[in-house]
Design an enzyme around this catalytic site. Structure first.
Site, PDB file in Angstrom:
ATOM      1  N   GLU A  76       6.870   8.000   7.905  1.00  0.00           N
ATOM      2  CA  GLU A  76       6.376   6.968   8.823  1.00  0.00           C
ATOM      3  C   GLU A  76       6.402   5.575   8.193  1.00  0.00           C
ATOM      4  OE1 GLU A  76       2.637   5.929  11.825  1.00  0.00           O
ATOM      5  OE2 GLU A  76       2.771   7.898  10.873  1.00  0.00           O
ATOM      6  N   ARG A  77       6.123   5.470   6.900  1.00  0.00           N
ATOM      7  CA  ARG A  77       6.176   4.162   6.238  1.00  0.00           C
ATOM      8  C   ARG A  77       7.597   3.603   6.270  1.00  0.00           C
ATOM      9  NH1 ARG A  77       5.592   3.850   1.226  1.00  0.00           N
ATOM     10  NH2 ARG A  77       4.654   1.781   1.081  1.00  0.00           N
TER      11      ARG A  77
END
Length: 282
Positions: free
Chosen positions: A86-87
Site C-alpha cells: 500500500e505504501r
C-alpha cells in the site's frame, strides 16, 4: 477456506515470499503493469496511518530508481484488490503514475485478511496501535492464546499483553500514539487510569513534554491517592455506622443519606437530650 492452518502459523510468519508464492500461486518472474485507478485497498489492512514524510521519501526513491519490488494484488471481476504494497501504491499516486508493476493472483478473497495480518505483523515500522490490532486479529483468526502468539513472533508474553492493553485506552489517546505524539513507553503507563486522569496526563505529556520517567511518577501519585481515598472512604463508612448505632442506642432515631446524618427530632425532650450531649462534648 483461507490459509491452510495445518501448516502452522509459525511457518507462514517465517517466510512471506513462500506464503505469497504458494498461497496465491504467484510466479515472481511474471509481473504485469496494471492501472493504478483499478486497484482497491485491502479492507482488512491493519495499517491505518501512513507517515507523509516517509511517503515523500519513498516517492522520491521510486522516481529516481524505479519500483524495486512489485505490489501484490488479487484479480477481481472489474478491478484488483491490493494484498501487499500500500505504501508503494500511495507513492505512485503521489507521483501521478498511471500504471504500476504488480504480481497478480486469482486466489479467493477469503485469503485477504490472513495475508494482510501476516504480512504486517513482520513490519518493524508498524505503530503500537496497528501492532496491537494485528496481534488481536491473529489471536481471533487462528484461535490461539497470547502465549502461543508470543512464541510465534519471538516476543515475551508480557510484551504481547502490554501491547494488547493499549487498545483499552481512549480513542483520542490511541490517535496520539498512532501520530507519534505519545510513545509506547508513555502509553503503557496510562493504561488503567480512569478517562479523566488519562486525558489530563495525556495533555501534560504533550504540553509539558514529560519524559516516561516523569509520567510514571505522576501516575504513581494518582494511583496512591486513589488508594488513600479508598481507605479514607472505608474508614468514614465504618465510623458513620458506629455513630448511627451509638445514637440509636441513645434513643435518637437517625439515618444516613450519602454523607449526611439525618436525626429525627420528634419532640422537645429529644432536642434537649441532644443538646445536653453536645454540651458535654464541649
Amino acid at each position: 477456506m483461507g490459509l491452510n492452518k495445518n501448516k502452522g502459523l509459525a511457518t507462514l510468519i517465517g517466510d512471506m515470499d513462500e506464503v505469497y508464492s504458494k498461497e496465491l500461486g504467484l510466479d515472481k518472474n511474471k509481473t504485469i503493469q496494471i492501472p493504478v485507478e483499478k486497484i482497491k485497498i485491502n479492507p482488512f489492512q491493519p495499517r491505518k496511518y501512513f507517515n507523509k514524510e516517509a511517503l515523500d521519501e519513498l516517492a522520491n526513491s521510486i522516481k529516481q530508481y524505479g519500483l524495486i519490488q512489485p505490489i501484490i494484488v488479487l484479480k477481481q471481476k472489474d478491478h484488483y484488490t491490493l494484498v501487499a504494497g500500500e505504501r508503494r501504491l500511495r507513492a505512485y499516486k503521489m507521483l501521478g503514475y498511471e500504471n504500476i508493476l504488480a504480481l497478480v493472483s486469482d486466489a479467493k478473497e477469503e485469503k485477504l485478511r490472513e495475508l494482510a495480518l501476516i504480512e504486517n505483523i513482520q513490519r518493524e515500522n508498524l505503530n503500537p496501535i496497528e501492532l496491537a490490532n494485528s496481534y488481536k486479529d491473529l489471536i481471533e483468526v487462528y484461535e490461539i492464546t497470547q502465549e502461543n502468539l508470543a512464541s510465534l513472533v519471538n516476543k515475551s508474553r508480557a510484551q504481547i499483553t502490554n501491547t494488547l492493553r493499549l487498545l483499552n485506552l481512549d480513542s483520542s489517546t490511541q490517535k496520539l500514539i498512532i501520530e507519534g505524539k505519545i510513545s509506547q513507553g508513555h502509553a503503557k503507563i496510562l493504561v488503567g487510569l480512569n478517562k479523566k486522569d488519562e486525558k489530563m496526563i495525556t495533555n501534560s505529556i504533550i504540553g509539558q513534554q514529560l519524559s516516561v520517567h516523569d509520567t510514571e511518577k505522576i501516575v504513581k501519585k494518582i494511583k496512591n491517592q486513589e488508594t488513600i481515598n479508598l481507605e479514607n472512604d472505608l474508614e468514614f463508612e465504618t465510623e458513620f455506622k458506629e455513630l448511627i448505632k451509638l445514637l440509636n442506642n441513645k434513643n435518637f432515631k437517625c439515618k444516613k443519606s450519602k454523607k449526611n446524618l439525618i436525626i429525627h427530632l420528634k419532640n422537645i425532650d429529644i432536642i434537649k437530650k441532644l443538646k445536653q450531649i453536645i454540651e458535654k462534648i464541649n
